[in-house]
Each structure stands twice: as structure tokens, then as C-alpha cells.
Design a protein around this motif. Structure first.
Motif, PDB file in Angstrom:
ATOM      1  N   ASN A 139       0.692  -1.232   0.042  1.00 14.86           N
ATOM      2  CA  ASN A 139      -0.194  -0.026  -0.045  1.00 14.86           C
ATOM      3  C   ASN A 139       0.751   1.262   0.076  1.00 14.86           C
ATOM      4  O   ASN A 139       1.808   1.598   0.938  1.00 14.86           O
ATOM      5  CB  ASN A 139      -0.838  -0.065   1.293  1.00 14.86           C
ATOM      6  N   HIS A 140       0.333   2.152  -0.839  1.00 15.85           N
ATOM      7  CA  HIS A 140       1.527   3.453  -1.130  1.00 15.85           C
ATOM      8  C   HIS A 140       0.974   4.359  -0.019  1.00 15.85           C
ATOM      9  O   HIS A 140      -0.299   4.511   0.084  1.00 15.85           O
ATOM     10  CB  HIS A 140       1.176   3.899  -2.420  1.00 15.85           C
ATOM     11  N   ASN A 144      -2.871   4.860   0.449  1.00 17.15           N
ATOM     12  CA  ASN A 144      -3.041   3.662   0.967  1.00 17.15           C
ATOM     13  C   ASN A 144      -3.710   2.741   0.323  1.00 17.15           C
ATOM     14  O   ASN A 144      -4.503   1.860   0.824  1.00 17.15           O
ATOM     15  CB  ASN A 144      -3.963   3.997   2.434  1.00 17.15           C
ATOM     16  N   GLU A 145      -3.247   2.597  -0.764  1.00 18.44           N
ATOM     17  CA  GLU A 145      -3.656   1.310  -1.643  1.00 18.44           C
ATOM     18  C   GLU A 145      -2.576   1.013  -2.504  1.00 18.44           C
ATOM     19  O   GLU A 145      -1.617   1.623  -2.745  1.00 18.44           O
ATOM     20  CB  GLU A 145      -4.872   1.722  -2.759  1.00 18.44           C
ATOM     21  N   PRO A 146      -2.584  -0.387  -3.022  1.00 21.83           N
ATOM     22  CA  PRO A 146      -1.594  -0.965  -3.666  1.00 21.83           C
ATOM     23  C   PRO A 146      -1.165   0.114  -5.121  1.00 21.83           C
ATOM     24  O   PRO A 146      -2.395   0.401  -5.651  1.00 21.83           O
ATOM     25  CB  PRO A 146      -1.693  -2.060  -3.872  1.00 21.83           C
ATOM     26  N   ASN A 179      -7.959   6.902  -7.023  1.00 19.57           N
ATOM     27  CA  ASN A 179      -8.080   5.423  -6.485  1.00 19.57           C
ATOM     28  C   ASN A 179      -8.879   4.857  -7.537  1.00 19.57           C
ATOM     29  O   ASN A 179     -10.391   4.778  -7.442  1.00 19.57           O
ATOM     30  CB  ASN A 179      -8.846   5.542  -5.376  1.00 19.57           C
ATOM     31  N   GLU A 183      -6.806   0.936  -6.591  1.00 18.60           N
ATOM     32  CA  GLU A 183      -5.357   0.786  -6.812  1.00 18.60           C
ATOM     33  C   GLU A 183      -4.926   2.220  -7.096  1.00 18.60           C
ATOM     34  O   GLU A 183      -5.732   3.205  -7.334  1.00 18.60           O
ATOM     35  CB  GLU A 183      -5.401   0.073  -8.221  1.00 18.60           C
ATOM     36  N   THR A 184      -3.815   2.515  -6.471  1.00 17.38           N
ATOM     37  CA  THR A 184      -3.076   3.918  -6.632  1.00 17.38           C
ATOM     38  C   THR A 184      -2.849   4.092  -8.040  1.00 17.38           C
ATOM     39  O   THR A 184      -1.986   3.464  -8.774  1.00 17.38           O
ATOM     40  CB  THR A 184      -1.843   3.907  -5.920  1.00 17.38           C
TER      41      THR A 184
END
Length: 332
Positions: A139-140, A144-146, A179, A183-184
């Protein structure tokens, strides 16, 4: 030849010497030697464009340097995948050797993006930043998502229409953190260094004075451009652009993720990470002079006539004030 553009006139005079010195780090990359090897016809799944240097294939993603000059990291190289006004979903092919440009598919057919009034999609030059990677392995920060497993996306608001496979230099002005489906998916806002207003803008807020309404319009476009095909609005993390300084730092961070990728140090998620420019990274290196034979690539260009685009993508799609599709306007 793939046209590139360098414009240093807008840089402060005191920084010029440092910028030119920074080019020493990239002297092995010859921009003037770039060309394109096209095989197949537009609007087909077989169509490919490989980047060449001195007539030999290299990777758009892994071999074009991120920075033209290490002394100024606000200026980056940009690979144009989709010129302004094009609505074919054209992008770098992750799993194939040396990552050619291809026409993405949906339901086993070439994918296009609908024209949502008042835009002829895409309303800017769209593509990717070489030697970056939005890793899906964690998670970035900020989102806060991959990551979405792609190089970072960039949209260029300059006046140049662009062409598929163009390598050019742009100035980072900010970014949007989408988002997209959990996903980022960063969309970096930039401007061609040769654009008339490039010397006058250093951050996204500066653009309003010279091109009123553009910044908000493109913010809105990224939220709703998939609605016409039946998808939901795409949330933008923080509901705002981040500034040029922060965007530049995220690009630099993404470059570090990419370096782990080409070193084979992380889960590569089926990405072909072969590169031709770093013999010191043995896990991914192949000489460009050996690449055509090693990867069984077409040895020369063989461009064919384009197939027609489906009529659906020539019409306008209209959204109401809540960015929902007005179905009565859609022609089957």
C-alpha cells in the motif's frame, strides 16, 4: 526519427551550468538516434510499435531515462502513448519483451474511450513516465492502496498535439492521485518545456492565469471519463491536485520502485523488465544488437492500413450535473 525537445531558456541563468553538467549522467542515451518500428494496422490487436535507437529495439519503459538532466528533477522525459484528440486506448505492453506500444483490448476487441461532452477524448497528450513503476506489492503512502502495476501516467497540457511513440521533455506542475478500483493510479500534470507558457508556470495554480478553466476541467474529466461505458466515478484522493514539489518527489520515489523491478529484486507481476541500457544490471540486461533475434521481434517495420473505428466512438456522450450518463442521447 522520434522528435524530442529540449528548452533551457526558461531555466534561471544561475542554474544553467548545473543543468548542463547534469546531462553528463545521460550522455550514453542518444535522443537523436531514436526511431519507431511499426508492425500491423491501427485499431487491431496485432498492431505494435517498438522504440529503436540506431535502428535497434529498446524499451520505451526501461531504456528511456527518467531525467534528461539530473540537476533538475522537475523536468522529466515523457512517452506519448495517446495524442490529444485520440480515443483509442493505446499504451505500453507490460508482458512483452521491450514493452512495445499496442492497442489495449476489452472483450477481445480493441478498446476505445467515449467522447464525453465537451471533450474529444483524450483532451490532452497522455502517456507514461519512463523508469517509474507503481508497484502493486504494498500500500502506497498518500493513497493507502497498492499501485496499479504500470509506469506512472502523465498528461501534458501543452499545445503540441503529439504522436504515438514520441519521446519529449515536460515540466511537472502537480498531480492527481486516483483510486481506480482500489489501486493507486497517479496522473502527473505537466507541460511541454517548449510550450509558450512553460517559462511562466511552476505549479498547477499558475496555469489558471494563462488557460482559465483548464485545471478544473481536467480534474473533472478524470473523475467521469469512464461513466459513459457504465463505470462509476473515480475518486481522487484528497479531492485536489498535489503541488509540483510533492508530485516531483512521488516520481522520484516511483523511480526507486522501478529500479527494484529491473534488478529482479521484487515480485515483477508478469512484467517483462528486460532492458538494453544497463549492463551492470545483469538480471535484466540484453544488448540491443541482440534483442531482435533473442526476442523473435519483427526485424523491420511492416505497417498496414488501419481498421475502421466503431461508430460508437464518433458520437458525443452527455452527463448531467451529477456526472451521470443521460441515456437518451446514446445512439446504439
Amino acid at each position: 526519427m522520434v522528435r524530442t525537445s529540449f528548452a533551457w531558456a526558461f531555466l534561471p541563468a544561475l542554474a544553467t551550468a548545473a543543468v548542463l553538467k547534469g546531462r553528463e549522467h545521460n550522455t550514453t542515451f542518444d535522443y537523436d538516434a531514436l526511431s519507431l518500428r511499426t508492425v500491423g494496422g491501427r485499431n487491431t490487436l496485432e498492431w505494435r510499435i517498438w522504440l529503436e535507437q540506431d535502428g535497434q529495439p529498446i524499451s520505451f519503459w526501461h531504456d528511456v531515462p527518467l531525467y534528461p538532466n539530473l540537476a533538475n528533477k522537475q523536468i522529466v522525459n515523457f512517452v506519448v502513448e495517446i495524442p490529444r484528440g485520440e480515443n483509442g486506448k493505446i499504451e505500453i505492453r507490460r508482458p512483452e519483451p521491450l514493452n512495445p506500444i499496442f492497442h489495449d483490448d476489452r472483450n477481445d476487441a480493441p478498446r476505445f474511450v467515449e467522447n464525453v461532452w465537451p471533450f474529444v477524448t483524450y483532451p490532452f497528450l497522455y502517456g507514461s513516465i519512463p523508469q517509474t513503476w507503481e508497484s502493486p506489492n504494498f500500500n502506497h503512502s498518500f493513497t493507502n492502496e497498492p499501485g496499479d502495476n504500470d509506469p506512472m501516467d502523465l498528461f501534458d497540457i501543452g499545445q503540441d498535439v503529439g504522436y504515438i511513440g514520441q519521446v519529449k521533455q515536460v515540466k511537472i506542475l502537480g498531480a492527481l492521485a486516483l483510486n481506480d478500483g482500489g489501486e493507486t493510479d497517479w496522473k502527473v500534470l505537466a507541460i511541454d518545456v517548449n510550450d509558450p507558457i512553460a517559462p511562466l508556470v511552476d505549479n498547477f495554480k499558475d496555469v489558471e492565469k494563462y488557460r482559465p478553466g483548464l485545471i478544473q476541467a481536467y480534474y473533472d474529466w478524470f473523475t467521469y471519463y469512464k461513466v459513459a461505458r457504465g463505470d462509476d466515478l473515480i475518486p481522487i484522493v484528497g479531492n485536489r491536485y498535489v503541488n509540483a514539489t510533492y508530485a516531483t518527489s512521488k516520481v522520484e520515489e516511483s523511480h526507486s520502485f522501478w529500479l527494484g523491478l529491473v534488478k529482479g529484486a521484487v515480485d515483477t507481476n508478469e512484467i517483462n523488465y528486460n532492458q538494453t541500457s544497463r549492463p551492470d544490471i545483469e538480471t535484466s540486461f540484453v544488448s540491443k544488437y541482440d534483442a531482435t533475434l533473442a526476442f523473435d521481434l519483427p526485424a523491420e517495420a511492416d505497417e498496414k492500413p488501419a481498421e475502421p473505428k466503431p461508430a460508437r466512438y464518433d458520437q458525443w456522450f452527455y452527463l448531467d450535473k451529477d456526472f451521470q450518463l443521460i441515456e437518451e442521447n446514446v445512439v446504439d
